[in-house]
Design an enzyme around this catalytic site. Structure first.
Site, mmCIF file in Angstrom:
data_model
loop_
_atom_site.group_PDB
_atom_site.id
_atom_site.type_symbol
_atom_site.label_atom_id
_atom_site.label_comp_id
_atom_site.label_asym_id
_atom_site.label_seq_id
_atom_site.Cartn_x
_atom_site.Cartn_y
_atom_site.Cartn_z
ATOM 1 N N GLU A 1 0.960 -1.374 0.318
ATOM 2 C CA GLU A 1 0.127 0.548 -0.258
ATOM 3 C C GLU A 1 0.835 0.858 -0.266
ATOM 4 O O GLU A 1 0.794 1.822 0.899
ATOM 5 C CB GLU A 1 -1.161 -0.120 0.629
ATOM 6 C CG GLU A 1 -1.823 -0.933 0.877
ATOM 7 C CD GLU A 1 -3.048 -0.910 2.328
ATOM 8 O OE1 GLU A 1 -2.492 -0.669 3.370
ATOM 9 O OE2 GLU A 1 -3.626 -2.623 2.024
ATOM 10 N N HIS B 1 -3.430 3.667 5.018
ATOM 11 C CA HIS B 1 -3.500 2.404 4.657
ATOM 12 C C HIS B 1 -4.035 3.060 2.690
ATOM 13 O O HIS B 1 -4.037 4.008 3.106
ATOM 14 C CB HIS B 1 -4.546 1.166 5.385
ATOM 15 C CG HIS B 1 -3.925 0.439 6.338
ATOM 16 N ND1 HIS B 1 -3.975 -0.674 6.106
ATOM 17 C CD2 HIS B 1 -4.098 1.122 7.685
ATOM 18 C CE1 HIS B 1 -3.475 -0.685 7.500
ATOM 19 N NE2 HIS B 1 -3.445 0.405 8.178
ATOM 20 N N GLU C 1 -7.671 5.429 4.278
ATOM 21 C CA GLU C 1 -7.700 4.706 3.665
ATOM 22 C C GLU C 1 -7.655 5.087 2.190
ATOM 23 O O GLU C 1 -8.856 5.552 2.182
ATOM 24 C CB GLU C 1 -9.232 3.730 3.078
ATOM 25 C CG GLU C 1 -8.886 2.789 4.857
ATOM 26 C CD GLU C 1 -8.105 0.925 4.287
ATOM 27 O OE1 GLU C 1 -7.344 0.959 3.721
ATOM 28 O OE2 GLU C 1 -8.007 0.506 5.442
#
Length: 1226
Positions: free
Chosen positions: A923, A1017, A1102
């Site tokens: 990531e 993330h 995210e």
């Protein structure tokens, strides 16, 4: 009658004709009368029903008793004509009213009455044809709406009645047609299907559909649909195979294909394919299909159908059958374990790593012996289910329902004595700053000012300090890296002073309980803007040589690193350069045209400089990239394969391109074209080259010298490519390496390609992916970096590739690799590239690479360039990783204005914000977001200064350095997902998590809980940027237990920061945020920090790997500019959060406040009920080709040990605290 007078529908009046007739019919039922009257009344009702929609509507209106009267009459009458009349009325009602009227008839008990009538009518010899036609027609319509219909039919003996009628009346098409329709309904129940099969129904169907004839096409169509349903039973499928019916189906299909020139009988052709699809669900069926040359037959016929769009259903179904029957292949690997081995200091007792180590060496872990032995289980749904059951509200089975587990319970976990090992990492809590060169030399009263008077420089360069930090060793960097001697000397003195005071500061912390109490009472901090003087360090003091390498000055010196690196191999265009020593190792920069730099002209140089200025949004100073410094840092980076090469993108650096990159529109038919080309490998095997051109598992492998073969390499930091096989002249299969000490997690890729020719379409297939879907199916492109373009002043990663799709392939995944599940396959990412330059060196990556060495370079540049009078910056070593790399810990805040007591007290009492990133190596976008955060925190923006004065930032920018360095996607060298180890991290196997949690436990122990914890993330299955948080009330709410959720009292402050970001950050999407706590996520950082440490605002942020479908960036793929912007916007959001939580601030914007009366019920409408991937994240395509190679749409639960995120304890993509492999249907 009284019941008929109370009718709520406006259209149903007491004096209407139908009401009168129904009342009369009801009276006949109550008082036995002559059948003539019943015939007359029912004929009148039939006439009205046939001629007036109003009549049909009135009879089935809510509150009407018309249906009950008709069914009662039908059940009691002995008169044939009356029965036929009523059946005709029912046919009219269910034919024109849609599903609602059919369901209405079912709820009134129509199924049972009609089945009983069928049984009674069958006793007549011979049965009345019209009666049987009517009964079967109605039952065929209402059966699918009655979820118990299959059981009712079997109990009433209706199966054999219908089957015998067909057997005895094969030439009577008027009677056989409704009987076949009802047999199809019966067959939806698996028990019924087996029972019918035993009585010869399969053989009977083949009598009807063959041999080929265009007569009675409607009958053949229904017979084929019935056959397809029957063959879903494994018993029936085996019976069909044993009797050679697979060859019959193929022959009939070819006949229809040849004769149906005008495509008027496409439904018949599709029916044949559906039957083939059903029979090939068993291994015997697939073998019979292959033996009958079915692959070639369906391939040829489907290719002939491509030109006609209306025949796409035939092409798609043919493709599905061929993929299913394609022989399962073995991945061409000796083992699925990583090519690289790292011996762990401690072997886990349980878990996937323990299983990996305990696997006997003789076991073949690539495929299972029984891989193709199991039949595909697609038996029909049992009788307790129907379609309506699928329309229930979304229910997340993984959601935590135990209130006691949901309530945060601070657990010290470690003793106070044990936690004292972290005191040296918090000198800011005890330092008195007596020996520092602060802005104010003389103490003065502590005052609040509304403005910042002094500018802050943009930080750019830094040097990691050396020295001991308790029992944690630091990496000693070479002093000659400093770009300016005076600044480096000043910085060294500054850091040395801080270190010398650590012991005294520790005593101070213990001896000053008053200060601790003051600290406790000021957890949320005060909002001060201290008066600042002008910086001593200006931008002019920063040497221009630290620019990224493509300004006018740098262009002249760009050949410097190329001249000191001698060419090891003579080549007119490309050369391998080396001779930079790595303490015994050689640093190689791959292949580069050594003359490329020298041929640049002045005009290009000027235009390049302007391009850079236009594209790089760092207006106040040079960027953080320094090629020479990067080389020096790489020398100290320790990798398992002992990499000695440096990838050019990491050496040259990356700047965002000055143009937008839209989400790729997927052309119709791409996937089936790619699948057809894969199938050609089996049909035209002589065309396949099958030559290995790159192989990590074979140390003696030599690169082919042919000029038309691409050359591959990934032997550099973060690289991941294991093997490459040339399939056709310009097509290559690529296999990714597993994470070290693991046997799966194939997703991240980063590799080099050279030797290409322009104008040639090269196809790349990455064939061992594991997730059930990917954003590559929804507009995401891989990234490519061209060295030639970089030398021409375009040093950027760009989205590249066409004909991109992601689908299940024919390579078998062993149960060892699939968490015990058998019969699973890998997936393929395929894309096509046309290279613009001949003999270029290009790099491909899953996402924008960001290596560990890049991070260290950026931190050193930030440290060396900051103004120590204004910015308090420390770079410590949290711990060493398993392979001996340092895990950096960064502390950033504003310096106190003076060493006056009030200034120092205010400095110490600032609330903490704890940030972390890159626990999952693949990531990389998380690191780019973190870079944006770090640069913003160190900038001279007045808002950044206010932010520094508001908080103390503790940042672990890379939680998994080893995984990043070695090209892992998900794990560290321990072979485990570190984001699933937060509950009980091992200091031996998970040192970064153990000590990061220790820092948080230390803060909790000294009563300095962070106001915010956020773990950065990346998400591979969703678009936009969003957050996951933790809420008891929202978790309980989504269990649909409204009563329980109403009893929960909870501060909704956890929503404030996401809501702020939704207002200020264009890439942020509130509707994708979720605040539920799922069982599979209970060991993640977000949940553990919330539950055990007690941080209410504990988040995972995210960032999409693909792009955005809302806001300013809607329709665009995300780039590093947008990711860094998100990192900066997060900081701005923290400042607004500070203002909202500060008692000294007033006039707050109400739109940003979360009031207690902002009910969960309404808020849930704008957030996600789960962290799992939903249908709206991955919608269906117009091109209806199932991604899987099986006939059922599987909800692919990746890797049994992965729940919620594909990982060893959960279930998702091995996503992040985020992604999940389960796709729940709403």
């Amino acid at each position: 009658m009284s019941k008929l007078k109370v009718i709520p529908e406006k259209s149903l009046t007491n004096n209407s004709r139908i009401v009168g007739l129904l009342a009369q019919l009801e009276k006949i039922n109550a008082e036995p009368s002559e059948s003539d009257t019943a015939r007359y009344v029912t004929s009148k009702i039939l006439h009205l029903a046939q001629s007036q929609e109003k009549t049909r509507r009135e009879m089935t209106a809510k509150g009407s008793t018309g249906m009950e009267i008709l069914l009662s009459t039908l059940e009691n009458t002995k008169d044939l004509q009356t029965t036929l009349n009523i059946l005709s009325i029912l046919v009219e009602l269910v034919s024109a009213g849609g599903g609602r009227r059919v369901s209405f008839l079912v709820t009134k008990g129509g199924s049972q009455i009609l089945l009983q009538l069928l049984m009674n009518a069958s006793k007549e010899s011979p049965p009345h044809e019209d009666l049987m036609v009517q009964i079967h027609s109605i039952l065929a319509k209402i059966g699918p709406k009655d979820k118990k219909f299959g059981v009712k039919a079997r109990i009433n003996g209706a199966l054999n009645i219908t089957l015998n009628l067909v057997k005895q009346n094969l030439q009577n098409h008027r009677l056989v047609l409704p009987c076949l329709q009802l047999l199809r309904v019966y067959s939806a129940n698996s028990v019924n299907s087996v029972s019918l099969g035993k009585n010869g129904v399969v053989e009977l169907m083949f009598k009807i559909i063959g041999p080929f004839s265009k007569k009675n096409s409607s009958l053949i169509k229904v017979a084929l649909d019935t056959l397809a349903a029957l063959l879903k039973s494994k018993t029936n499928a085996r019976r069909a195979v044993d009797r050679g019916y697979v060859q019959v189906l193929l022959t009939i299909y070819v006949d229809w294909h040849r004769h149906d020139n005008r495509h008027r009988n496409m439904l018949i052709r599709k029916g044949i394919l559906q039957s083939l699809k059903s029979v090939t669900n068993i291994k015997l069926g697939r073998k019979a299909f292959i033996d009958a040359n079915g692959m070639k037959i369906l391939y040829n016929t489907s290719q002939e159908c491509l030109a006609v769009r209306t025949l796409d259903p035939l092409v798609n179904t043919s493709s599905l059958i061929m993929r299913k029957c394609f022989p399962k292949n073995r991945l061409p690997l000796p083992t699925i374990k990583s090519s690289f081995h790292f011996q762990l200091p401690v072997i886990p007792v349980t878990g996937p790593v323990a299983q990996l180590y305990s696997l006997p060496p003789e076991v073949d872990d690539v495929v299972d012996e029984s891989d193709d032995n199991d039949d595909i289980d697609v038996e029909a749904e049992n009788e307790t289910e129907n379609e309506d059951d699928l329309d229930q509200n979304f229910k997340n089975d993984d959601i935590e329902t135990d209130i006691n587990k949901l309530k945060p319970q601070q657990e010290p976990g470690r003793t106070i004595e044990d936690l004292k090992m972290y005191e040296h990492l918090f000198p800011e809590l005890v330092d008195d700053f007596q020996d520092y060169d602060l802005i104010s030399k003389e103490p003065k009263p502590f005052v609040f000012e509304g403005k910042v008077r002094g500018p802050i420089v943009v930080p750019t360069a830094g040097e990691e300090t050396s020295g001991n930090s308790g029992n944690l060793r630091k990496v000693v960097m070479k002093e000659n890296i400093s770009s300016k001697g005076d600044e480096g000397e000043k910085k060294s003195t500054f850091m040395d002073l801080a270190k010398e005071d650590i012991k005294d500061n520790d005593r101070t912390l213990q001896q000053q309980p008053g200060d601790q109490n003051r600290t406790i009472s000021s957890v949320h901090g005060l909002n001060n803007d201290i008066v600042k003087a002008l910086d001593r360090i200006t931008l002019q003091n920063i040497p221009s040589q630290t620019a990224p390498g493509f300004t006018a000055e740098m262009k002249k010196d760009c050949s410097l690193p190329l001249t000191v690196l001698t060419c090891a191999k003579a080549c007119p265009h490309m050369a391998t350069c080396g001779n930079v020593l790595f303490e015994g190792r050689t640093v190689q920069l791959g292949k580069l045209c050594c003359t490329g730099v020298e041929t640049e002209d002045d005009e290009d140089t000027e235009s390049n400089s302007s391009v850079e200025q236009a594209s790089v949004e760092v207006p106040d100073g040079p960027t953080l990239h320094d090629p020479d410094l990067y080389i020096e840092i790489v020398k100290n980076t320790k990798s398992v394969p002992e990499y000695s090469e440096v990838a050019y993108p990491d050496y040259f650096g990356h700047i965002p391109p000055p143009f937008k990159e839209p989400i790729l529109e997927r052309p119709y038919g791409v996937q089936r074209t790619k699948i057809a080309q894969d199938i050609e490998r089996l049909i035209h095997q002589s065309d396949i080259i099958d030559r290995v051109v790159y192989d990590l598992d074979n140390p003696n492998y030599t690169i082919p010298e042919e000029g038309d073969i691409l050359k591959f390499n990934s032997k550099f930091e973060s690289g991941n490519l294991r093997k490459v096989i040339q399939i056709r002249k310009n097509e290559y299969d690529l296999i990714l390496n597993s994470d070290i000490n693991s046997n799966h997690y194939h997703q991240w890729f980063y590799f080099e390609v050279s030797g290409m020719r322009p104008g040639v379409a090269y196809r790349f297939n990455i064939i061992n992916c594991e997730k059930s879907n990917s954003q590559f199916n929804y507009g995401m492109q891989p990234l490519m970096y061209s060295v030639q373009e970089a030398l021409n002043a375009r040093p950027w990663w760009i989205r590249m590739g066409t004909d991109i799709c992601y689908y299940k392939n024919h390579f078998s995944r062993s149960s060892v690799a699939a968490g015990g599940q058998k019969g699973k396959s890998y997936y393929t990412i395929t894309f096509t590239v046309n290279f613009p330059h001949k003999d270029d060196v290009c790099y491909f990556a899953y996402h924008y690479p960001y290596t560990y060495s890049t991070l260290q370079m950026h931190l050193q540049k930030l440290e060396s360039a900051h103004n120590p009078q204004q910015i308090y910056f420390r770079k410590d070593v949290l711990c060493e990783t398993l392979s001996g790399n340092s895990c950096p810990l960064v502390t950033i805040t504003a310096m106190p204005e003076s060493n006056y007591y009030e200034h120092i007290c205010h400095f110490r009492n600032r609330p903490y914000v704890f940030l972390s990133a890159r626990v999952h190596p693949g990531e990389t976008n998380a690191s780019w977001v973190m870079k944006g955060t770090l640069e913003y925190l160190m900038s001279n923006n007045p808002t950044a200064q206010s932010l520094r004065e508001s908080y103390i930032f503790k940042i672990v920018p890379m939680l998994n350095p080893d995984g990043v360095i070695n090209g892992n996607h998900r794990c560290s060298l321990s072979g485990e997902d570190l984001n699933r180890q937060w509950q009980s991290p091992s200091p031996d196997l998970h040192p970064t998590i153990y000590h990061a949690k220790g820092l948080l436990q230390y803060l909790a122990a000294v009563k300095r809980l962070p106001l915010v914890y956020c773990d950065y993330h990346g998400h591979s299955r969703k678009k936009n940027v969003f957050m996951y948080g933790c809420s008891i009330k929202e978790t309980v709410w989504h269990t649909n237990d409204n009563a329980t959720s109403c009893d929960v009292v909870e501060d909704t402050g956890y929503r404030t920061l996401p809501k702020i970001l939704s207002h200020i950050a264009p890439a942020f999407c509130m509707s994708s945020c979720s605040f539920v706590v799922e069982k599979s996520k209970e060991s993640t950082a977000r949940v553990v920090v919330w539950r055990e440490i007690g941080v209410q605002r504990s988040y995972t942020m995210e960032s999409t790997l693909c792009g955005c479908d809302q806001g300013k960036y809607k329709g665009l793929q995300i780039g590093t500019r947008e990711l860094e912007e998100m990192g900066a916007k997060f900081c701005v959001g923290l400042l607004r959060l500070k203002r909202l939580t500060s008692p000294l601030e007033y006039n707050l914007p109400s739109s940003l406040l979360d009031f207690e009366n902002d009910l969960i019920e309404s808020s849930c409408k704008v957030t996600s009920p789960t962290t799992y991937v939903l249908d709206e994240d991955e919608p269906r395509f117009l091109e209806e080709v199932d991604y899987s190679a099986e006939s059922n749409d599987e909800l692919d639960i990746e890797l049994a040990e992965n729940v919620g995120d594909y990982e060893p304890s959960a279930q998702e993509e091995v996503l992040s605290d985020s992604e999940l492999s389960r796709t729940y249907l709403p």
